[in-house]
Design a protein around this motif. Structure first.
Motif, PDB file in Angstrom:
ATOM      1  N   VAL A   1     -12.891  -7.692  86.138  1.00 17.19           N
ATOM      2  CA  VAL A   1     -13.787  -8.623  85.447  1.00 17.19           C
ATOM      3  C   VAL A   1     -13.419 -10.066  85.806  1.00 17.19           C
ATOM      4  CG1 VAL A   1     -14.499  -9.482  83.182  1.00 17.19           C
ATOM      5  CG2 VAL A   1     -14.344  -7.023  83.587  1.00 17.19           C
ATOM      6  N   THR A   2     -12.134 -10.361  85.869  1.00 15.11           N
ATOM      7  CA  THR A   2     -11.694 -11.704  86.247  1.00 15.11           C
ATOM      8  C   THR A   2     -12.125 -12.033  87.673  1.00 15.11           C
ATOM      9  OG1 THR A   2      -9.828 -11.612  84.732  1.00 15.11           O
ATOM     10  CG2 THR A   2      -9.674 -13.196  86.541  1.00 15.11           C
ATOM     11  N   MET A   3     -11.997 -11.068  88.581  1.00 15.80           N
ATOM     12  CA  MET A   3     -12.428 -11.278  89.969  1.00 15.80           C
ATOM     13  C   MET A   3     -13.922 -11.577  90.027  1.00 15.80           C
ATOM     14  SD  MET A   3     -10.419  -8.148  91.800  1.00 15.80           S
ATOM     15  CE  MET A   3      -8.658  -7.910  91.541  1.00 15.80           C
TER      16      MET A   3
ATOM     17  N   MET B   1     -23.299  -7.171  96.421  1.00 18.06           N
ATOM     18  CA  MET B   1     -22.485  -8.338  96.750  1.00 18.06           C
ATOM     19  C   MET B   1     -21.196  -8.346  95.924  1.00 18.06           C
ATOM     20  SD  MET B   1     -23.350 -12.404  96.734  1.00 18.06           S
ATOM     21  CE  MET B   1     -23.120 -12.682  94.987  1.00 18.06           C
ATOM     22  N   GLU B   2     -21.325  -8.054  94.632  1.00 17.12           N
ATOM     23  CA  GLU B   2     -20.146  -8.009  93.776  1.00 17.12           C
ATOM     24  C   GLU B   2     -19.196  -6.893  94.206  1.00 17.12           C
ATOM     25  OE1 GLU B   2     -23.316 -10.024  91.427  1.00 17.12           O
ATOM     26  OE2 GLU B   2     -23.290  -8.091  92.443  1.00 17.12           O
TER      27      GLU B   2
ATOM     28  N   ALA C   1     -18.810 -13.375  79.987  1.00 17.21           N
ATOM     29  CA  ALA C   1     -20.220 -13.365  80.401  1.00 17.21           C
ATOM     30  C   ALA C   1     -20.469 -12.470  81.614  1.00 17.21           C
ATOM     31  CB  ALA C   1     -20.684 -14.781  80.712  1.00 17.21           C
ATOM     32  N   VAL C   2     -19.422 -11.830  82.130  1.00 15.62           N
ATOM     33  CA  VAL C   2     -19.575 -10.961  83.304  1.00 15.62           C
ATOM     34  C   VAL C   2     -20.264  -9.669  82.874  1.00 15.62           C
ATOM     35  CG1 VAL C   2     -18.329  -9.600  85.031  1.00 15.62           C
ATOM     36  CG2 VAL C   2     -17.575 -11.922  84.491  1.00 15.62           C
ATOM     37  N   PRO C   3     -21.388  -9.323  83.521  1.00 17.02           N
ATOM     38  CA  PRO C   3     -22.077  -8.081  83.154  1.00 17.02           C
ATOM     39  C   PRO C   3     -21.290  -6.858  83.624  1.00 17.02           C
ATOM     40  CG  PRO C   3     -23.205  -9.147  84.979  1.00 17.02           C
ATOM     41  CD  PRO C   3     -22.094 -10.073  84.554  1.00 17.02           C
ATOM     42  N   ASP C   4     -21.502  -5.738  82.953  1.00 12.49           N
ATOM     43  CA  ASP C   4     -20.825  -4.496  83.325  1.00 12.49           C
ATOM     44  C   ASP C   4     -21.363  -3.943  84.641  1.00 12.49           C
ATOM     45  OD1 ASP C   4     -18.912  -2.373  82.699  1.00 12.49           O
ATOM     46  OD2 ASP C   4     -20.702  -1.110  82.485  1.00 12.49           O
TER      47      ASP C   4
ATOM     48  N   ASN D   1     -18.696 -15.333  90.562  1.00 13.06           N
ATOM     49  CA  ASN D   1     -19.969 -15.832  90.026  1.00 13.06           C
ATOM     50  C   ASN D   1     -19.825 -17.094  89.186  1.00 13.06           C
ATOM     51  OD1 ASN D   1     -21.682 -13.737  91.101  1.00 13.06           O
ATOM     52  ND2 ASN D   1     -20.673 -12.360  89.655  1.00 13.06           N
ATOM     53  N   THR D   2     -18.638 -17.664  89.146  1.00 11.67           N
ATOM     54  CA  THR D   2     -18.346 -18.852  88.345  1.00 11.67           C
ATOM     55  C   THR D   2     -18.876 -18.706  86.924  1.00 11.67           C
ATOM     56  OG1 THR D   2     -19.305 -19.942  90.310  1.00 11.67           O
ATOM     57  CG2 THR D   2     -17.866 -21.213  88.993  1.00 11.67           C
TER      58      THR D   2
END
Length: 92
Positions: free
Chosen positions: A24-26, A45-46, A37-40, A31-32
């Motif tokens: 999640v941190t990566m 690209m991710e 706020a990182v989606p599951d 995505n700054t």
């Protein structure tokens, strides 16, 4: 965004310490976004970014098959697949 020089490599002795929070941190860095706020769900690209960073961090090549890549749709999917590769004995 972290460059290859900024990536901290994990020690090679003992089992890898890759956790969901690491992925999640990566993704947050890519995505700054704030971590919360990182989606599951992750897109191609991710996923490519995660593979790259995990390979750099653990100094291991993740030789994923097309089926394995296609099965990774969430952070938890990625963690499960990555840990399978990271905990397998390295080819000499």
């Amino acid at each position: 965004m972290a460059s290859d020089a900024d990536i901290v490599r994990e020690p090679t002795d003992g089992p890898p310490r890759l956790e969901r929070a690491d992925l999640v941190t990566m993704l947050a860095e890519l995505n700054t976004l704030p971590v919360d706020a990182v989606p599951d769900r992750i897109g191609s690209m991710e996923l490519a970014w995660l593979v790259h960073v995990v390979e750099q961090r653990y100094d291991r090549r993740l030789d994923l098959t097309d089926d394995q890549l296609a099965g990774i749709r969430t952070v938890d999917d990625a963690l499960a697949v990555f840990l399978t590769f990271l905990t397998a004995p390295a080819d000499g």
